[in-house]
Design a protein around this motif. Structure first.
Motif, mmCIF file in Angstrom:
data_model
loop_
_atom_site.group_PDB
_atom_site.id
_atom_site.type_symbol
_atom_site.label_atom_id
_atom_site.label_comp_id
_atom_site.label_asym_id
_atom_site.label_seq_id
_atom_site.Cartn_x
_atom_site.Cartn_y
_atom_site.Cartn_z
ATOM 1 N N LEU A 1 -63.193 -4.661 -18.139
ATOM 2 C CA LEU A 1 -62.969 -6.081 -18.383
ATOM 3 C C LEU A 1 -64.294 -6.836 -18.295
ATOM 4 O O LEU A 1 -65.041 -6.702 -17.331
ATOM 5 C CB LEU A 1 -61.988 -6.632 -17.331
ATOM 6 N N TYR B 1 -60.853 -12.692 -25.423
ATOM 7 C CA TYR B 1 -59.907 -11.732 -25.983
ATOM 8 C C TYR B 1 -58.758 -12.478 -26.673
ATOM 9 O O TYR B 1 -58.304 -13.528 -26.187
ATOM 10 C CB TYR B 1 -59.314 -10.855 -24.876
ATOM 11 N N ASP C 1 -60.686 2.753 -23.786
ATOM 12 C CA ASP C 1 -60.642 1.606 -22.897
ATOM 13 C C ASP C 1 -62.046 1.146 -22.528
ATOM 14 O O ASP C 1 -62.996 1.948 -22.487
ATOM 15 C CB ASP C 1 -59.882 1.958 -21.612
ATOM 16 N N ILE D 1 -53.794 -3.333 -22.108
ATOM 17 C CA ILE D 1 -54.370 -3.510 -20.773
ATOM 18 C C ILE D 1 -53.890 -2.376 -19.867
ATOM 19 O O ILE D 1 -52.745 -1.948 -19.956
ATOM 20 C CB ILE D 1 -53.922 -4.834 -20.109
ATOM 21 N N ILE E 1 -54.700 -7.857 -26.965
ATOM 22 C CA ILE E 1 -53.743 -7.541 -25.907
ATOM 23 C C ILE E 1 -52.468 -8.357 -26.119
ATOM 24 O O ILE E 1 -52.430 -9.269 -26.961
ATOM 25 C CB ILE E 1 -54.330 -7.835 -24.506
ATOM 26 N N ILE F 1 -59.501 -2.757 -20.664
ATOM 27 C CA ILE F 1 -58.998 -3.368 -21.895
ATOM 28 C C ILE F 1 -59.306 -2.436 -23.062
ATOM 29 O O ILE F 1 -60.374 -1.815 -23.104
ATOM 30 C CB ILE F 1 -59.672 -4.735 -22.150
#
Length: 553
Positions: free
Chosen positions: A478, A484, A475, A442, A374, A467
């Motif tokens: 989380l 991460y 995706d 994100i 990310i 995420i």
């Protein structure tokens, strides 16, 4: 170079007259003025680009001059009040040391080389961007208008005691009383202390601020002021505090936020205009028998308002002057580096309050360069404060975007730490605070929960965060326990705690997450320019796609 005594003495008479100037309606000679008055305040704040936004098609000082002239047409007195932040930061001020801004503002009365007795500005926090006290003082001396500040003091040297600014430059007033049609109107100014320099002291912690405001009000009332206007540059919640604590203040003309705000607390109105003269606020104020009443309206300075020729010509001259500085370096400000398919919103209310195509592009570029799961960058670090319309992206745009050329870094965060980061990001969304993050990799939603005081608390729940780790095809929820990889700027990594990111504070004697990169200086601007050059047809295609969504409570 410091202002010379001769320069200072040359301004004393004009400056003192500016604060005591009588702006009256027609009254027969020898007759007593009627115990009533009507005047107008033309309010703007946070002006960075003399030409306005979107290549001069919106806002700007030339349109502001036209509006002022229109308001003066019926002979009603008009006071032009600026809520601070105009000397810095901008590309032009970076290279021309704020001289161009003052030269343009000096023409807002339409009279070159004449002191504008009906214009006043308060210090904004960015007036203190320069560590060179002499530069600031020169710009104040150069101003053909008054400044007001009731809570700042100047320090000539480390060993000297702090003194009111007007001991050094008489254009600056602690308080000011103007006689309007026989009625005295008082003004005082307050500036927040977020930009500290060795040469300035702020009375802004709560006890000191209370004392400064009380002293200002007492002085104004002792001089016979029957109406009081506060010219402020501070967070909106502090303007609300001021209105509640000091109901004798009739009007608060504010700055610092970059979008239109209006709120009445008790009998006191608080107003702020859009930045860069995108809008102005016109107040009609009536005083009669000791009573104050007012009404106001927002005026959009769009293409329906013609540019004043005198100011427009000076704006063009200063733009050519800026271009000349770059030509001496072998650069062309109009050089096309690439193109954008969609509007790239860079105005601060956008990048500091919601997802934007520009923020998506910058975060995506950062994530790709650092090869992380990310990426995020703070809206306060996107300095262009303008929109780039579909079409060319120029060198001038890059200069605005990267007023500060931060470096890229990478590190790791757990899912729990990331959730805390996102919650802080949205915590002051309503204020357009610079901590707001533009993101890549994100998607999340946040809720605004009403509070007992009428405000809101903004919250991100773990279940509303998705995420897409590097290499993933879709995706994922989380995972609070998972780690991460993250890309961001060295500013956030070192100084994020100044925006309440408790985990980031390396440069402030605290700790930050261990870096994954090898410490090589990777310029953010260089990375972005290289990315544009490598895009198909050099065209940015990012658009708003739902990465950040405000959910229903």
């Amino acid at each position: 170079m410091w202002p010379t005594k001769s320069l200072l003495l040359a301004t004393v008479v004009a400056s003192l007259a500016a604060c005591s100037a009588v702006s009256t309606s027609d009254t027969p000679a020898g007759a007593e003025p009627a115990p009533s008055a009507h005047f107008r305040i033309l309010q703007v704040n946070d002006s960075y680009k003399i030409e306005g936004l979107e290549n001069g098609n919106v806002g700007g000082f030339a349109r502001l001059r036209t509006l002022r002239r229109q308001l003066q047409a019926d002979t009603t007195p008009v006071l032009l009040l600026h809520g601070g932040d105009f000397l810095f930061p901008s590309v032009m001020s970076k290279y021309l040391q704020a001289d161009a801004m003052v030269q343009v503002m000096n023409l807002l009365d339409g009279a070159p080389a004449a002191f504008d007795h009906d214009m006043m500005a308060v210090f904004g926090n960015h007036e203190f961007d320069t560590p060179d006290a002499g530069l600031l003082l020169r710009r104040i001396v150069q101003s053909d208008f008054s400044w007001i500040s009731s809570n700042t003091r100047f320090k000539f040297s480390d060993s000297a005691a702090a003194e009111p600014f007007n001991q050094r430059v008489p254009q600056v007033h602690d308080v000011c009383v103007k006689d309007i049609a026989g009625i005295k109107v008082g003004f005082f100014g307050i500036t927040l202390d977020s930009r500290k320099q060795a040469y300035v002291e702020f009375a802004y912690d709560l006890p000191a601020r209370r004392t400064a405001i009380r002293n200002a009000l007492d002085r104004l009332q002792s001089q016979g002021a029957t109406a009081i206007v506060a010219l402020t540059h501070q967070d909106f919640d502090q303007d609300q505090w001021l209105a509640r604590e000091y109901p004798e203040v009739n009007l608060i003309v504010g700055g610092h936020e970059h979008f239109f705000i209006e709120q009445q607390i008790g009998n006191t109105w608080i107003t702020k205009a859009d930045a860069d003269n995108k809008s102005a606020i016109v107040h009609d104020i009536y005083l009669a028998d000791g009573k104050f009443s007012s009404s106001h309206r927002k005026v959009d300075l769009d293409q329906s308002i013609a540019k004043d020729p005198l100011v427009a010509a000076e704006v063009d001259r200063q733009l050519q002057r800026l271009a000349g500085v770059f030509q001496q370096q072998g650069k062309d400000l109009k050089q096309v580096l690439g193109y954008t398919e969609h509007l790239l919103e860079g105005v601060e209310p956008a990048v500091r309050g919601r997802e934007t195509a520009l923020g998506n592009f910058l975060a995506d570029t950062m994530r790709e360069r650092m090869r992380t799961d990310i990426a995020f960058t703070n809206g306060g670090g996107i300095r262009i404060n303008d929109n780039i319309p579909p079409g060319p992206v120029t060198l001038y745009d890059m200069e605005g975007l990267f007023y500060y050329d931060n470096k890229l870094v990478s590190f790791e965060l757990t899912g729990q730490q990331l959730l805390e980061v996102l919650n802080n990001s949205v915590s002051k969304t309503h204020l357009g605070d610079g901590r707001f993050l533009q993101v890549s990799g994100i998607r999340f939603g946040y809720r605004a929960e009403p509070q007992a005081d009428g405000g809101f608390k903004y919250r991100v729940d773990a279940g509303d965060v998705r995420i897409r780790p590097r290499g993933a095809k879709q995706d994922q929820a989380l995972d609070l326990q998972k780690t991460y990889s993250v890309a961001s700027t060295d500013f956030i990594w070192e100084h994020g705690s100044s925006d309440d990111y408790a985990i980031f504070g390396k440069g402030e004697g605290k700790t930050s997450p261990r870096r994954l990169d090898d410490g090589t200086a990777i310029g953010f601007r260089q990375t972005v320019e290289a990315a544009i050059a490598n895009l198909p047809q050099r065209t940015i295609t990012q658009q708003v796609e739902g990465r950040i969504v405000r959910l229903q409570p």
